[in-house]
Design a protein around this motif. Structure first.
Motif, PDB file in Angstrom:
ATOM      1  N   GLU A 144      25.562 -12.915  -1.920  1.00 20.97           N
ATOM      2  CA  GLU A 144      27.150 -12.193  -2.370  1.00 20.97           C
ATOM      3  C   GLU A 144      26.978 -10.834  -2.467  1.00 20.97           C
ATOM      4  N   ALA A 166      26.114  -9.183   1.106  1.00 20.57           N
ATOM      5  CA  ALA A 166      27.684  -8.954   1.731  1.00 20.57           C
ATOM      6  C   ALA A 166      28.413  -7.813   1.190  1.00 20.57           C
ATOM      7  N   ARG A 169      28.041 -13.526   4.844  1.00 14.67           N
ATOM      8  CA  ARG A 169      29.050 -14.478   4.581  1.00 14.67           C
ATOM      9  C   ARG A 169      28.901 -15.813   4.915  1.00 14.67           C
ATOM     10  N   HIS A 177      26.080 -17.343   3.394  1.00 11.66           N
ATOM     11  CA  HIS A 177      26.684 -17.378   1.782  1.00 11.66           C
ATOM     12  C   HIS A 177      27.259 -19.070   1.434  1.00 11.66           C
TER      13      HIS A 177
END
Length: 548
Positions: free
Chosen positions: A327, A330, A360, A363
Protein backbone atom coordinates in the motif's frame (compact mmCIF):
# COMPACT_ATOMS: atom_id res chain seq x y z
CA UNK A 1 -37.94 0.94 5.72
CA UNK A 2 -34.78 2.43 7.16
CA UNK A 3 -32.59 5.47 7.32
CA UNK A 4 -29.53 6.03 5.12
CA UNK A 5 -29.73 3.01 2.84
CA UNK A 6 -26.56 2.83 0.77
CA UNK A 7 -25.08 0.08 -1.42
CA UNK A 8 -21.59 -1.11 -0.62
CA UNK A 9 -19.13 -1.44 -3.47
CA UNK A 10 -16.60 -3.85 -1.99
CA UNK A 11 -18.98 -6.80 -2.03
CA UNK A 12 -19.47 -8.54 -5.40
CA UNK A 13 -22.88 -9.71 -4.19
CA UNK A 14 -23.94 -6.06 -3.82
CA UNK A 15 -25.06 -6.07 -0.21
CA UNK A 16 -26.69 -2.96 1.20
CA UNK A 17 -26.13 -1.26 4.53
CA UNK A 18 -28.68 0.83 6.37
CA UNK A 19 -29.59 2.10 9.82
CA UNK A 20 -32.75 0.68 11.38
CA UNK A 21 -34.43 2.79 14.07
CA UNK A 22 -37.46 1.15 15.63
CA UNK A 23 -39.50 0.51 18.78
CA UNK A 24 -41.65 -2.49 19.69
CA UNK A 25 -44.90 -2.78 21.65
CA UNK A 26 -46.83 -5.72 23.04
CA UNK A 27 -50.54 -5.73 22.18
CA UNK A 28 -53.57 -7.89 22.85
CA UNK A 29 -55.02 -10.21 20.26
CA UNK A 30 -57.93 -7.97 19.23
CA UNK A 31 -56.52 -4.48 19.85
CA UNK A 32 -57.01 -2.23 16.78
CA UNK A 33 -54.27 0.12 15.59
CA UNK A 34 -55.16 3.74 16.47
CA UNK A 35 -55.33 6.54 13.92
CA UNK A 36 -51.81 7.91 13.32
CA UNK A 37 -52.49 9.97 10.21
CA UNK A 38 -51.75 13.30 11.90
CA UNK A 39 -48.69 12.62 14.07
CA UNK A 40 -45.46 14.57 13.78
CA UNK A 41 -46.72 18.12 14.07
CA UNK A 42 -44.48 18.85 17.05
CA UNK A 43 -41.37 17.83 15.10
CA UNK A 44 -42.17 19.62 11.87
CA UNK A 45 -42.50 16.24 10.14
CA UNK A 46 -46.24 16.20 9.70
CA UNK A 47 -47.78 12.89 8.65
CA UNK A 48 -50.41 13.55 6.03
CA UNK A 49 -51.83 10.07 5.58
CA UNK A 50 -51.78 6.50 6.87
CA UNK A 51 -51.92 3.92 4.08
CA UNK A 52 -52.50 0.20 4.63
CA UNK A 53 -50.22 -2.11 2.66
CA UNK A 54 -51.00 -5.67 1.56
CA UNK A 55 -50.37 -8.27 4.25
CA UNK A 56 -47.30 -10.45 3.92
CA UNK A 57 -46.06 -13.70 5.44
CA UNK A 58 -42.43 -13.71 6.69
CA UNK A 59 -40.46 -16.87 7.48
CA UNK A 60 -37.12 -16.33 9.22
CA UNK A 61 -34.38 -18.61 10.50
CA UNK A 62 -31.84 -17.14 12.93
CA UNK A 63 -28.35 -18.64 13.25
CA UNK A 64 -25.69 -18.69 15.95
CA UNK A 65 -22.91 -20.88 17.30
CA UNK A 66 -23.59 -23.42 20.03
CA UNK A 67 -21.99 -21.01 22.52
CA UNK A 68 -24.05 -18.02 21.35
CA UNK A 69 -21.08 -16.05 20.01
CA UNK A 70 -23.28 -13.67 18.00
CA UNK A 71 -25.90 -13.15 20.68
CA UNK A 72 -23.17 -12.21 23.18
CA UNK A 73 -22.22 -9.37 20.86
CA UNK A 74 -25.89 -8.37 20.34
CA UNK A 75 -25.68 -9.48 16.70
CA UNK A 76 -28.49 -11.23 14.84
CA UNK A 77 -27.97 -13.19 11.62
CA UNK A 78 -31.01 -14.49 9.77
CA UNK A 79 -32.35 -15.74 6.47
CA UNK A 80 -35.82 -14.41 5.78
CA UNK A 81 -38.25 -15.29 3.02
CA UNK A 82 -41.15 -13.04 2.13
CA UNK A 83 -41.53 -9.28 2.05
CA UNK A 84 -39.83 -6.62 -0.04
CA UNK A 85 -36.45 -7.17 1.64
CA UNK A 86 -36.28 -10.95 1.81
CA UNK A 87 -32.75 -12.27 1.94
CA UNK A 88 -29.88 -12.67 4.37
CA UNK A 89 -29.69 -10.04 7.10
CA UNK A 90 -27.15 -9.16 9.78
CA UNK A 91 -28.14 -6.70 12.50
CA UNK A 92 -25.31 -5.00 14.39
CA UNK A 93 -25.32 -2.67 17.40
CA UNK A 94 -25.09 1.03 16.52
CA UNK A 95 -25.00 4.36 18.35
CA UNK A 96 -28.62 4.91 17.35
CA UNK A 97 -30.80 2.00 16.36
CA UNK A 98 -29.16 -0.92 14.57
CA UNK A 99 -27.00 -1.25 11.49
CA UNK A 100 -28.49 -3.78 9.10
CA UNK A 101 -26.58 -5.50 6.30
CA UNK A 102 -28.62 -7.22 3.59
CA UNK A 103 -27.84 -9.71 0.83
CA UNK A 104 -30.25 -11.23 -1.70
CA UNK A 105 -31.33 -14.83 -1.17
CA UNK A 106 -29.32 -16.01 -4.16
CA UNK A 107 -25.98 -14.87 -2.75
CA UNK A 108 -23.27 -17.52 -2.77
CA UNK A 109 -23.85 -21.12 -3.77
CA UNK A 110 -26.62 -21.99 -1.32
CA UNK A 111 -29.96 -21.12 -2.87
CA UNK A 112 -31.99 -23.99 -1.40
CA UNK A 113 -33.51 -24.51 2.02
CA UNK A 114 -30.21 -25.93 3.29
CA UNK A 115 -29.26 -24.24 6.54
CA UNK A 116 -25.85 -23.08 5.32
CA UNK A 117 -24.82 -19.45 5.74
CA UNK A 118 -23.09 -18.15 2.59
CA UNK A 119 -19.46 -17.11 2.97
CA UNK A 120 -20.28 -13.58 1.79
CA UNK A 121 -22.75 -13.19 4.66
CA UNK A 122 -20.44 -14.81 7.17
CA UNK A 123 -17.47 -12.49 6.45
CA UNK A 124 -18.61 -9.48 8.57
CA UNK A 125 -19.10 -11.69 11.66
CA UNK A 126 -16.34 -14.25 11.09
CA UNK A 127 -14.26 -12.64 13.84
CA UNK A 128 -16.97 -13.67 16.33
CA UNK A 129 -17.98 -16.99 14.79
CA UNK A 130 -14.41 -18.09 13.94
CA UNK A 131 -14.39 -21.76 12.92
CA UNK A 132 -17.41 -22.77 14.98
CA UNK A 133 -20.42 -24.02 12.99
CA UNK A 134 -23.54 -21.90 12.70
CA UNK A 135 -26.80 -23.72 13.30
CA UNK A 136 -30.42 -22.57 13.59
CA UNK A 137 -31.13 -20.78 16.87
CA UNK A 138 -34.77 -19.87 16.26
CA UNK A 139 -37.43 -20.08 13.57
CA UNK A 140 -39.86 -17.18 13.45
CA UNK A 141 -43.05 -17.08 11.41
CA UNK A 142 -44.71 -13.65 11.16
CA UNK A 143 -48.04 -12.60 9.66
CA UNK A 144 -47.47 -8.89 9.00
CA UNK A 145 -49.93 -6.11 8.21
CA UNK A 146 -48.21 -2.81 7.46
CA UNK A 147 -49.45 0.76 7.67
CA UNK A 148 -47.25 3.41 6.04
CA UNK A 149 -47.24 6.91 7.52
CA UNK A 150 -46.60 9.31 4.63
CA UNK A 151 -45.79 13.02 4.51
CA UNK A 152 -47.60 15.39 2.11
CA UNK A 153 -45.19 14.47 -0.71
CA UNK A 154 -45.90 10.77 -0.30
CA UNK A 155 -42.51 10.00 1.28
CA UNK A 156 -42.37 7.41 4.05
CA UNK A 157 -42.05 8.90 7.55
CA UNK A 158 -42.57 5.65 9.47
CA UNK A 159 -43.82 2.13 9.00
CA UNK A 160 -46.15 0.51 11.53
CA UNK A 161 -46.00 -3.28 11.36
CA UNK A 162 -48.80 -5.24 13.05
CA UNK A 163 -47.16 -8.64 13.58
CA UNK A 164 -48.67 -11.91 14.76
CA UNK A 165 -45.72 -14.10 15.59
CA UNK A 166 -45.15 -17.81 16.09
CA UNK A 167 -41.56 -18.56 17.13
CA UNK A 168 -39.76 -21.80 17.92
CA UNK A 169 -36.60 -22.00 19.97
CA UNK A 170 -34.73 -24.40 17.67
CA UNK A 171 -32.54 -25.74 20.47
CA UNK A 172 -35.02 -26.04 23.31
CA UNK A 173 -38.08 -26.82 21.20
CA UNK A 174 -40.20 -24.21 22.99
CA UNK A 175 -42.91 -22.51 20.92
CA UNK A 176 -43.90 -18.93 21.80
CA UNK A 177 -46.81 -16.92 20.36
CA UNK A 178 -47.34 -13.18 20.60
CA UNK A 179 -48.59 -10.09 18.81
CA UNK A 180 -46.63 -6.84 18.59
CA UNK A 181 -46.60 -3.47 16.89
CA UNK A 182 -43.27 -2.43 15.44
CA UNK A 183 -42.63 1.23 14.61
CA UNK A 184 -39.72 1.76 12.22
CA UNK A 185 -38.65 5.15 10.90
CA UNK A 186 -38.43 5.74 7.17
CA UNK A 187 -36.33 8.02 4.92
CA UNK A 188 -38.62 11.04 5.49
CA UNK A 189 -38.28 10.92 9.28
CA UNK A 190 -36.66 13.91 11.02
CA UNK A 191 -32.99 14.47 10.21
CA UNK A 192 -31.85 14.98 13.83
CA UNK A 193 -31.65 12.53 16.72
CA UNK A 194 -33.81 14.85 18.82
CA UNK A 195 -36.43 15.06 16.09
CA UNK A 196 -36.52 11.30 15.58
CA UNK A 197 -36.85 10.70 19.31
CA UNK A 198 -39.68 13.24 19.58
CA UNK A 199 -41.54 11.60 16.68
CA UNK A 200 -41.17 8.14 18.17
CA UNK A 201 -42.30 9.47 21.56
CA UNK A 202 -45.42 10.99 20.01
CA UNK A 203 -46.28 7.75 18.20
CA UNK A 204 -45.60 5.79 21.38
CA UNK A 205 -47.98 7.96 23.38
CA UNK A 206 -50.76 7.23 20.88
CA UNK A 207 -50.08 3.47 20.95
CA UNK A 208 -49.94 3.26 24.74
CA UNK A 209 -53.14 5.29 25.01
CA UNK A 210 -54.75 2.72 22.73
CA UNK A 211 -53.75 -0.11 25.08
CA UNK A 212 -50.27 -1.19 23.96
CA UNK A 213 -47.33 -1.62 26.33
CA UNK A 214 -43.63 -1.26 25.66
CA UNK A 215 -42.31 -4.68 24.67
CA UNK A 216 -40.15 -6.31 27.34
CA UNK A 217 -38.00 -7.80 24.59
CA UNK A 218 -35.85 -5.78 22.19
CA UNK A 219 -36.17 -8.15 19.24
CA UNK A 220 -38.12 -11.10 17.89
CA UNK A 221 -35.03 -13.27 18.22
CA UNK A 222 -34.63 -12.45 21.91
CA UNK A 223 -38.31 -13.14 22.57
CA UNK A 224 -38.16 -16.38 20.56
CA UNK A 225 -35.49 -17.76 22.89
CA UNK A 226 -37.14 -16.42 26.04
CA UNK A 227 -34.90 -13.43 26.70
CA UNK A 228 -35.50 -9.70 27.00
CA UNK A 229 -32.35 -8.86 25.04
CA UNK A 230 -29.17 -10.14 23.48
CA UNK A 231 -25.67 -9.78 24.86
CA UNK A 232 -24.65 -9.52 28.49
CA UNK A 233 -23.75 -6.61 30.79
CA UNK A 234 -20.37 -5.12 29.99
CA UNK A 235 -17.71 -5.97 32.54
CA UNK A 236 -14.12 -4.89 32.83
CA UNK A 237 -11.36 -7.36 32.10
CA UNK A 238 -10.32 -7.26 35.72
CA UNK A 239 -13.75 -8.39 36.90
CA UNK A 240 -13.72 -11.21 34.34
CA UNK A 241 -10.34 -12.50 35.48
CA UNK A 242 -11.70 -14.64 38.26
CA UNK A 243 -10.08 -12.50 40.92
CA UNK A 244 -6.55 -13.09 39.66
CA UNK A 245 -6.15 -9.60 38.29
CA UNK A 246 -8.14 -7.97 41.03
CA UNK A 247 -5.41 -8.88 43.54
CA UNK A 248 -3.16 -6.35 41.82
CA UNK A 249 -4.73 -3.04 40.79
CA UNK A 250 -1.76 -2.42 38.49
CA UNK A 251 -2.36 -5.71 36.67
CA UNK A 252 -6.10 -5.01 36.52
CA UNK A 253 -5.41 -1.66 34.86
CA UNK A 254 -3.26 -3.32 32.21
CA UNK A 255 -5.82 -6.07 31.59
CA UNK A 256 -8.53 -3.46 31.01
CA UNK A 257 -6.29 -1.61 28.56
CA UNK A 258 -5.36 -4.81 26.74
CA UNK A 259 -9.04 -5.76 26.50
CA UNK A 260 -9.71 -2.38 24.89
CA UNK A 261 -7.02 -3.06 22.27
CA UNK A 262 -8.39 -6.55 21.63
CA UNK A 263 -11.78 -4.94 21.06
CA UNK A 264 -10.19 -2.74 18.41
CA UNK A 265 -8.76 -5.81 16.66
CA UNK A 266 -12.22 -7.39 16.60
CA UNK A 267 -13.84 -4.17 15.34
CA UNK A 268 -11.31 -3.79 12.51
CA UNK A 269 -11.54 -7.39 11.29
CA UNK A 270 -14.52 -6.94 8.90
CA UNK A 271 -13.01 -3.78 7.36
CA UNK A 272 -9.69 -5.54 6.75
CA UNK A 273 -11.43 -8.47 5.07
CA UNK A 274 -13.30 -6.02 2.81
CA UNK A 275 -10.05 -4.07 2.14
CA UNK A 276 -11.56 -0.79 3.30
CA UNK A 277 -9.26 2.27 3.11
CA UNK A 278 -6.58 2.34 5.84
CA UNK A 279 -8.06 -0.71 7.59
CA UNK A 280 -4.92 -2.86 7.21
CA UNK A 281 -2.78 0.02 8.48
CA UNK A 282 -4.99 0.48 11.54
CA UNK A 283 -5.04 -3.23 12.35
CA UNK A 284 -1.28 -3.53 11.92
CA UNK A 285 -0.81 -0.57 14.26
CA UNK A 286 -3.17 -2.10 16.83
CA UNK A 287 -1.35 -5.45 16.68
CA UNK A 288 1.94 -3.64 17.25
CA UNK A 289 0.44 -1.77 20.19
CA UNK A 290 -0.68 -5.03 21.72
CA UNK A 291 2.76 -6.59 21.33
CA UNK A 292 4.50 -3.55 22.82
CA UNK A 293 2.08 -3.19 25.72
CA UNK A 294 2.44 -6.88 26.57
CA UNK A 295 6.23 -6.58 26.39
CA UNK A 296 6.27 -3.45 28.53
CA UNK A 297 4.12 -5.06 31.23
CA UNK A 298 5.42 -8.62 30.88
CA UNK A 299 6.54 -8.76 34.53
CA UNK A 300 2.95 -8.50 35.76
CA UNK A 301 1.86 -11.80 34.21
CA UNK A 302 2.98 -15.32 33.41
CA UNK A 303 5.94 -14.66 31.08
CA UNK A 304 5.35 -17.82 29.05
CA UNK A 305 1.74 -16.85 28.33
CA UNK A 306 2.76 -13.33 27.35
CA UNK A 307 5.52 -14.59 25.06
CA UNK A 308 3.20 -17.05 23.34
CA UNK A 309 0.63 -14.36 22.58
CA UNK A 310 3.30 -11.90 21.43
CA UNK A 311 4.91 -14.45 19.11
CA UNK A 312 1.58 -15.25 17.46
CA UNK A 313 0.82 -11.54 17.12
CA UNK A 314 4.23 -11.09 15.51
CA UNK A 315 3.53 -13.72 12.85
CA UNK A 316 0.14 -12.20 12.11
CA UNK A 317 1.70 -8.75 11.99
CA UNK A 318 4.15 -9.95 9.33
CA UNK A 319 1.26 -10.92 7.05
CA UNK A 320 -0.37 -7.55 7.65
CA UNK A 321 2.99 -5.89 6.97
CA UNK A 322 3.28 -7.44 3.52
CA UNK A 323 -0.04 -5.88 2.51
CA UNK A 324 0.68 -2.55 4.18
CA UNK A 325 4.15 -2.20 2.62
CA UNK A 326 2.64 -2.62 -0.84
CA UNK A 327 0.00 0.00 0.00
CA UNK A 328 2.74 2.43 1.00
CA UNK A 329 4.81 1.70 -2.10
CA UNK A 330 1.85 2.31 -4.41
CA UNK A 331 1.01 5.56 -2.57
CA UNK A 332 4.62 6.75 -2.75
CA UNK A 333 4.84 5.92 -6.43
CA UNK A 334 1.58 7.64 -7.37
CA UNK A 335 2.52 10.78 -5.44
CA UNK A 336 6.07 10.86 -6.82
CA UNK A 337 4.91 10.42 -10.43
CA UNK A 338 2.24 13.09 -10.05
CA UNK A 339 4.82 15.44 -8.53
CA UNK A 340 7.25 14.75 -11.38
CA UNK A 341 4.58 15.47 -13.96
CA UNK A 342 3.69 18.74 -12.22
CA UNK A 343 7.32 19.86 -11.76
CA UNK A 344 8.83 18.82 -15.09
CA UNK A 345 5.93 17.87 -17.30
CA UNK A 346 7.16 14.26 -17.47
CA UNK A 347 4.39 11.72 -18.01
CA UNK A 348 5.77 8.18 -18.18
CA UNK A 349 2.96 5.61 -18.73
CA UNK A 350 5.39 2.68 -18.59
CA UNK A 351 6.74 3.80 -15.21
CA UNK A 352 3.24 4.36 -13.88
CA UNK A 353 2.23 0.88 -14.99
CA UNK A 354 5.24 -0.72 -13.30
CA UNK A 355 5.25 1.37 -10.14
CA UNK A 356 1.57 1.91 -9.49
CA UNK A 357 -0.56 -0.59 -11.41
CA UNK A 358 1.73 -3.58 -10.90
CA UNK A 359 2.18 -2.75 -7.22
CA UNK A 360 -1.56 -2.51 -6.69
CA UNK A 361 -1.95 -5.89 -8.38
CA UNK A 362 0.65 -7.30 -5.99
CA UNK A 363 -1.27 -5.71 -3.14
CA UNK A 364 -4.49 -7.43 -4.20
CA UNK A 365 -2.73 -10.80 -4.25
CA UNK A 366 -1.19 -10.14 -0.83
CA UNK A 367 -4.58 -9.09 0.53
CA UNK A 368 -6.13 -12.33 -0.71
CA UNK A 369 -3.42 -14.23 1.18
CA UNK A 370 -4.18 -12.14 4.27
CA UNK A 371 -7.88 -13.03 4.10
CA UNK A 372 -6.93 -16.68 3.78
CA UNK A 373 -4.85 -16.38 6.94
CA UNK A 374 -7.71 -14.61 8.70
CA UNK A 375 -10.01 -17.49 7.73
CA UNK A 376 -7.77 -20.16 9.22
CA UNK A 377 -7.34 -21.88 12.56
CA UNK A 378 -4.10 -20.09 13.50
CA UNK A 379 -5.82 -16.69 13.42
CA UNK A 380 -8.87 -17.99 15.25
CA UNK A 381 -6.70 -19.49 17.98
CA UNK A 382 -4.95 -16.12 18.29
CA UNK A 383 -8.32 -14.50 18.92
CA UNK A 384 -9.13 -17.24 21.43
CA UNK A 385 -5.80 -16.66 23.17
CA UNK A 386 -6.44 -12.92 23.40
CA UNK A 387 -9.91 -13.56 24.86
CA UNK A 388 -8.41 -16.00 27.34
CA UNK A 389 -5.65 -13.61 28.34
CA UNK A 390 -7.94 -10.67 28.98
CA UNK A 391 -10.49 -12.86 30.72
CA UNK A 392 -8.33 -15.11 32.86
CA UNK A 393 -4.72 -13.93 32.85
CA UNK A 394 -2.35 -15.51 35.33
CA UNK A 395 -1.01 -12.59 37.33
CA UNK A 396 2.46 -12.75 38.88
CA UNK A 397 2.38 -13.33 42.66
CA UNK A 398 4.54 -10.26 43.26
CA UNK A 399 2.60 -7.97 40.91
CA UNK A 400 2.56 -4.46 42.42
CA UNK A 401 -0.52 -2.75 43.82
CA UNK A 402 0.34 0.91 43.20
CA UNK A 403 -1.11 1.74 39.79
CA UNK A 404 0.59 5.05 39.00
CA UNK A 405 3.92 3.96 40.41
CA UNK A 406 3.92 0.88 38.18
CA UNK A 407 2.89 2.94 35.13
CA UNK A 408 5.76 5.39 35.74
CA UNK A 409 8.23 2.54 36.27
CA UNK A 410 7.38 0.86 32.97
CA UNK A 411 7.47 4.18 31.14
CA UNK A 412 10.92 5.00 32.54
CA UNK A 413 12.14 1.56 31.52
CA UNK A 414 10.85 2.00 27.96
CA UNK A 415 12.38 5.50 27.88
CA UNK A 416 15.84 4.26 28.89
CA UNK A 417 15.60 1.57 26.25
CA UNK A 418 14.67 4.10 23.56
CA UNK A 419 17.56 6.40 24.49
CA UNK A 420 20.05 3.52 24.63
CA UNK A 421 19.07 2.45 21.12
CA UNK A 422 18.90 5.93 19.62
CA UNK A 423 21.44 6.71 16.90
CA UNK A 424 23.33 9.99 16.76
CA UNK A 425 23.44 11.87 13.46
CA UNK A 426 27.08 11.13 12.69
CA UNK A 427 26.56 7.38 12.93
CA UNK A 428 23.18 7.53 11.20
CA UNK A 429 24.66 9.22 8.12
CA UNK A 430 26.86 6.18 7.51
CA UNK A 431 23.78 4.60 6.01
CA UNK A 432 24.27 6.94 3.01
CA UNK A 433 28.02 6.41 2.74
CA UNK A 434 30.08 4.25 0.33
CA UNK A 435 31.08 1.64 2.95
CA UNK A 436 28.53 -1.14 2.47
CA UNK A 437 29.29 -2.84 5.78
CA UNK A 438 29.06 0.41 7.76
CA UNK A 439 25.87 1.34 5.91
CA UNK A 440 24.26 -2.01 6.75
CA UNK A 441 25.21 -1.61 10.42
CA UNK A 442 23.81 1.89 10.57
CA UNK A 443 20.61 0.77 8.88
CA UNK A 444 20.15 -1.97 11.46
CA UNK A 445 20.77 0.48 14.30
CA UNK A 446 18.19 2.90 12.88
CA UNK A 447 15.70 0.06 12.62
CA UNK A 448 16.24 -0.85 16.28
CA UNK A 449 15.92 2.80 17.28
CA UNK A 450 12.64 3.16 15.43
CA UNK A 451 11.20 0.06 17.13
CA UNK A 452 12.31 1.26 20.57
CA UNK A 453 10.79 4.69 19.96
CA UNK A 454 7.56 3.07 18.87
CA UNK A 455 7.45 0.91 22.00
CA UNK A 456 7.98 4.00 24.14
CA UNK A 457 5.27 5.88 22.29
CA UNK A 458 2.83 3.00 22.73
CA UNK A 459 3.71 2.70 26.43
CA UNK A 460 3.11 6.42 26.95
CA UNK A 461 -0.18 6.46 25.03
CA UNK A 462 -1.34 3.34 26.88
CA UNK A 463 -0.60 5.02 30.22
CA UNK A 464 -2.36 8.29 29.34
CA UNK A 465 -5.45 7.33 27.31
CA UNK A 466 -8.27 4.82 27.35
CA UNK A 467 -9.03 2.27 30.01
CA UNK A 468 -5.42 2.11 31.25
CA UNK A 469 -4.80 5.87 31.30
CA UNK A 470 -3.54 7.06 34.69
CA UNK A 471 -0.64 9.42 33.90
CA UNK A 472 -0.73 13.04 32.83
CA UNK A 473 0.94 15.78 30.81
CA UNK A 474 4.57 14.72 31.24
CA UNK A 475 3.88 11.19 29.99
CA UNK A 476 1.94 12.66 27.07
CA UNK A 477 4.94 14.84 26.19
CA UNK A 478 7.21 11.80 26.26
CA UNK A 479 4.81 9.96 23.96
CA UNK A 480 4.70 12.90 21.55
CA UNK A 481 8.51 13.11 21.44
CA UNK A 482 8.78 9.36 20.83
CA UNK A 483 6.24 9.65 18.02
CA UNK A 484 8.29 12.39 16.35
CA UNK A 485 11.38 10.16 16.38
CA UNK A 486 9.43 7.15 15.15
CA UNK A 487 7.89 9.16 12.31
CA UNK A 488 11.22 10.62 11.19
CA UNK A 489 12.87 7.21 11.15
CA UNK A 490 9.83 5.74 9.44
CA UNK A 491 10.08 8.38 6.72
CA UNK A 492 13.76 7.49 6.27
CA UNK A 493 12.89 3.80 5.97
CA UNK A 494 10.13 4.38 3.41
CA UNK A 495 12.32 6.70 1.34
CA UNK A 496 15.27 4.28 1.42
CA UNK A 497 13.13 1.30 0.44
CA UNK A 498 11.55 3.26 -2.39
CA UNK A 499 14.99 4.31 -3.64
CA UNK A 500 16.11 0.67 -3.69
CA UNK A 501 12.96 -0.28 -5.55
CA UNK A 502 13.67 2.42 -8.15
CA UNK A 503 17.08 0.87 -8.89
CA UNK A 504 15.58 -2.60 -9.23
CA UNK A 505 12.68 -1.45 -11.42
CA UNK A 506 14.97 0.66 -13.62
CA UNK A 507 16.99 -2.44 -14.53
CA UNK A 508 13.82 -4.33 -15.38
CA UNK A 509 12.56 -1.44 -17.51
CA UNK A 510 15.87 -1.19 -19.41
CA UNK A 511 15.82 -4.93 -20.05
CA UNK A 512 12.36 -4.51 -21.58
CA UNK A 513 13.57 -1.66 -23.81
CA UNK A 514 11.85 1.07 -21.80
CA UNK A 515 13.33 4.43 -20.78
CA UNK A 516 14.79 4.65 -17.27
CA UNK A 517 14.99 8.43 -16.88
CA UNK A 518 11.96 8.57 -14.57
CA UNK A 519 13.39 5.99 -12.21
CA UNK A 520 16.67 7.92 -11.93
CA UNK A 521 14.88 11.11 -10.98
CA UNK A 522 12.66 9.34 -8.44
CA UNK A 523 15.69 7.55 -7.00
CA UNK A 524 17.55 10.81 -6.38
CA UNK A 525 14.47 12.47 -4.90
CA UNK A 526 14.02 9.53 -2.53
CA UNK A 527 17.65 9.73 -1.42
CA UNK A 528 17.20 13.45 -0.78
CA UNK A 529 14.13 12.69 1.34
CA UNK A 530 16.08 10.07 3.29
CA UNK A 531 18.73 12.70 4.11
CA UNK A 532 16.10 15.17 5.28
CA UNK A 533 14.51 12.45 7.38
CA UNK A 534 17.81 11.79 9.16
CA UNK A 535 18.14 15.48 10.01
CA UNK A 536 14.62 15.45 11.47
CA UNK A 537 15.44 12.26 13.36
CA UNK A 538 18.41 13.97 15.03
CA UNK A 539 16.20 16.85 16.15
CA UNK A 540 13.62 14.36 17.42
CA UNK A 541 16.28 12.35 19.26
CA UNK A 542 17.42 15.42 21.16
CA UNK A 543 13.84 16.42 21.93
CA UNK A 544 13.12 12.95 23.28
CA UNK A 545 16.24 13.04 25.45
CA UNK A 546 15.08 16.37 26.85
CA UNK A 547 11.55 15.11 27.47
CA UNK A 548 12.83 12.09 29.36
Amino acid sequence: MSQNETPTHDDPAGHTEQVEIERKYSVGEELPLPDLSDVGGATGTLVDSAVAVDAVQLEAVYFDTAEGALARQRIALRRRRGGHDEGWHIKLPAAEGRTELQWPLGVGQHETDDVVVPLEVLAPVRVHVRDHPLTPLARVSTSRRVTDLLDPSGALVAEIADDTVSATDAREGTVRLWREWEVELGPAAPATTEGRTALLDEIEARLIAAGATVSPSVSKLAQAVGRTGLGSPLTSASSKSGGKGSGSPAASRVLDGVAELVGQVVALDPAVRADRPDAVHQLRTTVRRLRNVLATHRDLFDPAAVDQVRNTLSRFGAVLGEVRDLEVRAEWAAFALDELETDRGVDDPDARRRLVDDTRAEHDEAHARLVTVMSGSVYYRLLDALDSFTGDARVAPDAPHQVKKEARRTLRKAGKRALARSVKEREARRVLGPDIVAAAGALGALHDSRKAARRLRHAAEFATTGAAGVLGAHAEAVGDAAEELQDALGWHRDASLFAEYMLLTARRAEAAGEASFTYGVLYQRSIDQARRALALAEDARRALKSAL
